[in-house]
Enzyme design. Structure first.
Site, PDB file in Angstrom:
ATOM      1  N   GLY A  46      67.119  16.327  16.928  1.00 33.82           N
ATOM      2  CA  GLY A  46      66.469  15.898  18.156  1.00 33.82           C
ATOM      3  C   GLY A  46      65.519  14.758  17.862  1.00 33.82           C
ATOM      4  N   GLN A  51      58.105   9.698  19.283  1.00 35.77           N
ATOM      5  CA  GLN A  51      58.206   9.531  17.827  1.00 35.77           C
ATOM      6  C   GLN A  51      58.561   8.113  17.409  1.00 35.77           C
ATOM      7  OE1 GLN A  51      60.866  13.186  17.674  1.00 35.77           O
ATOM      8  NE2 GLN A  51      59.918  13.285  15.660  1.00 35.77           N
ATOM      9  N   CYS A  91      60.166  18.518  11.336  1.00 35.12           N
ATOM     10  CA  CYS A  91      59.994  17.415  12.286  1.00 35.12           C
ATOM     11  C   CYS A  91      60.122  16.104  11.534  1.00 35.12           C
ATOM     12  CB  CYS A  91      58.619  17.516  12.944  1.00 35.12           C
ATOM     13  SG  CYS A  91      58.309  16.194  14.143  1.00 35.12           S
ATOM     14  N   LEU A  92      60.858  15.172  12.125  1.00 33.96           N
ATOM     15  CA  LEU A  92      61.044  13.872  11.480  1.00 33.96           C
ATOM     16  C   LEU A  92      59.717  13.127  11.358  1.00 33.96           C
ATOM     17  CD1 LEU A  92      64.364  12.803  13.250  1.00 33.96           C
ATOM     18  CD2 LEU A  92      64.087  13.682  10.916  1.00 33.96           C
ATOM     19  N   HIS A 133      60.476  21.904  21.280  1.00 35.17           N
ATOM     20  CA  HIS A 133      59.854  21.023  20.280  1.00 35.17           C
ATOM     21  C   HIS A 133      59.784  19.577  20.808  1.00 35.17           C
ATOM     22  CE1 HIS A 133      59.527  19.685  15.866  1.00 35.17           C
ATOM     23  NE2 HIS A 133      59.852  18.565  16.472  1.00 35.17           N
ATOM     24  N   GLU A 134      60.885  19.120  21.426  1.00 34.03           N
ATOM     25  CA  GLU A 134      60.922  17.731  21.929  1.00 34.03           C
ATOM     26  C   GLU A 134      60.014  17.554  23.143  1.00 34.03           C
ATOM     27  OE1 GLU A 134      62.083  15.942  19.840  1.00 34.03           O
ATOM     28  OE2 GLU A 134      63.480  17.258  18.812  1.00 34.03           O
ATOM     29  N   HIS A 137      56.564  17.019  22.074  1.00 35.46           N
ATOM     30  CA  HIS A 137      56.303  15.634  21.644  1.00 35.46           C
ATOM     31  C   HIS A 137      55.918  14.768  22.848  1.00 35.46           C
ATOM     32  CE1 HIS A 137      57.186  15.393  17.367  1.00 35.46           C
ATOM     33  NE2 HIS A 137      58.386  15.919  17.503  1.00 35.46           N
TER      34      HIS A 137
HETATM   35  O1  GNR Z   1      65.655  17.604  13.006  1.00 38.34           O
HETATM   36  C1  GNR Z   1      64.903  18.467  13.449  1.00 38.34           C
HETATM   37  N1  GNR Z   1      65.129  19.761  13.126  1.00 38.34           N
HETATM   38  C2  GNR Z   1      64.449  20.821  13.697  1.00 38.34           C
HETATM   39  C3  GNR Z   1      64.570  22.058  13.100  1.00 38.34           C
HETATM   40  C4  GNR Z   1      63.931  23.154  13.627  1.00 38.34           C
HETATM   41  C5  GNR Z   1      63.185  23.021  14.759  1.00 38.34           C
HETATM   42  C6  GNR Z   1      63.036  21.788  15.373  1.00 38.34           C
HETATM   43  C7  GNR Z   1      63.672  20.694  14.845  1.00 38.34           C
HETATM   44  S1  GNR Z   1      63.516  19.148  15.623  1.00 38.34           S
HETATM   45  C8  GNR Z   1      63.733  18.074  14.259  1.00 38.34           C
HETATM   46  C9  GNR Z   1      63.788  16.632  14.712  1.00 38.34           C
HETATM   47  C10 GNR Z   1      62.480  16.239  15.334  1.00 38.34           C
HETATM   48  O2  GNR Z   1      61.470  16.023  14.705  1.00 38.34           O
HETATM   49  N2  GNR Z   1      62.439  16.175  16.626  1.00 38.34           N
HETATM   50  O3  GNR Z   1      61.294  15.891  17.254  1.00 38.34           O
HETATM   51 NI    NI Z   2      59.727  16.535  15.953  1.00 37.32          NI
END
Ligand code: GNR
Ligand code: NI
Length: 167
Positions: A46, A51, A91-92, A133-134, A137
């Site tokens: 995601g 980001q 998270c990236l 999670h997104e 953000h």
């Molecule tokens: O790549 C991602 N893997 C992930 C694994 C577990 C829970 C959430 C994520 S999201 C993350 C990519 C990201 O940072 N999205 O904002």
């Molecule tokens: Ni993230």
């Protein structure tokens, strides 16, 4: 197509609240394409526009193993949430850090897609985690903010130290 640079925690810009998208036009569609390319290259499941330092309510998600189920969510909202699950998140924007976070197990989501069509779907498991999670953000929230202040501070120092080496 372009790979977009990803902001890294603790960067204050990750705490910006994103604005709604008023018009879904070619500019938005190009951003979705670039975000998808950036997400796949990372690789991640995601990516939120926040980001890549674009503070508009746009998210791309693909949790499929074959990377063939890209969803663009524009102005996404969670209509309903049920249950609870603990998932190890990454998270990236917080590279190399993986911690358990409690989230709803099931969510119903409404958004527009890149063609301006309103879509509604139910998600559970990893897709549900990813959606939550997104959307965090887009509200300026990074998953580490669910952790204790002690852990947050340790993660901050670790990433700050790492940034000093690579810059
Ligand atoms: O790549 C991602 N893997 C992930 C694994 C577990 C829970 C959430 C994520 S999201 C993350 C990519 C990201 O940072 N999205 O904002
Ligand atoms: Ni993230």
């Amino acid at each position: 197509m372009a790979l977009l640079p990803i902001l890294h925690y603790p960067d204050a810009r990750l705490h910006t609240k994103a604005q709604s998208v008023a018009v879904i036009d070619d500019r938005v569609r190009q951003l979705v394409k670039d975000m998808a390319e950036t997400m796949y290259a990372a690789p991640g499941v995601g990516l939120a526009a926040t980001q890549v330092n674009v503070h508009e309510r746009i998210v791309v998600i693909d949790v499929s193993e074959t990377k063939s189920e890209l969803r663009a969510l524009i102005n996404p909202v969670i209509l309903e949430r049920r249950g609870e699950q603990l998932c190890e998140e990454g998270c990236l924007s917080v590279p190399g850090i993986y911690e358990d976070v409690s989230r709803a197990e099931w969510v119903r989501v409404r958004a527009s897609n890149e063609n301006g069509e309103v879509i509604e779907f139910e998600a559970e498991g990893l897709l549900a985690v990813c959606v939550q999670h997104e959307l965090d953000h887009l509200d300026g929230k990074v998953f580490v903010e669910y952790l204790s202040l002690l852990k947050q501070n340790r993660i901050k120092s670790k990433l700050a130290k790492r940034a000093r080496i690579t810059v």
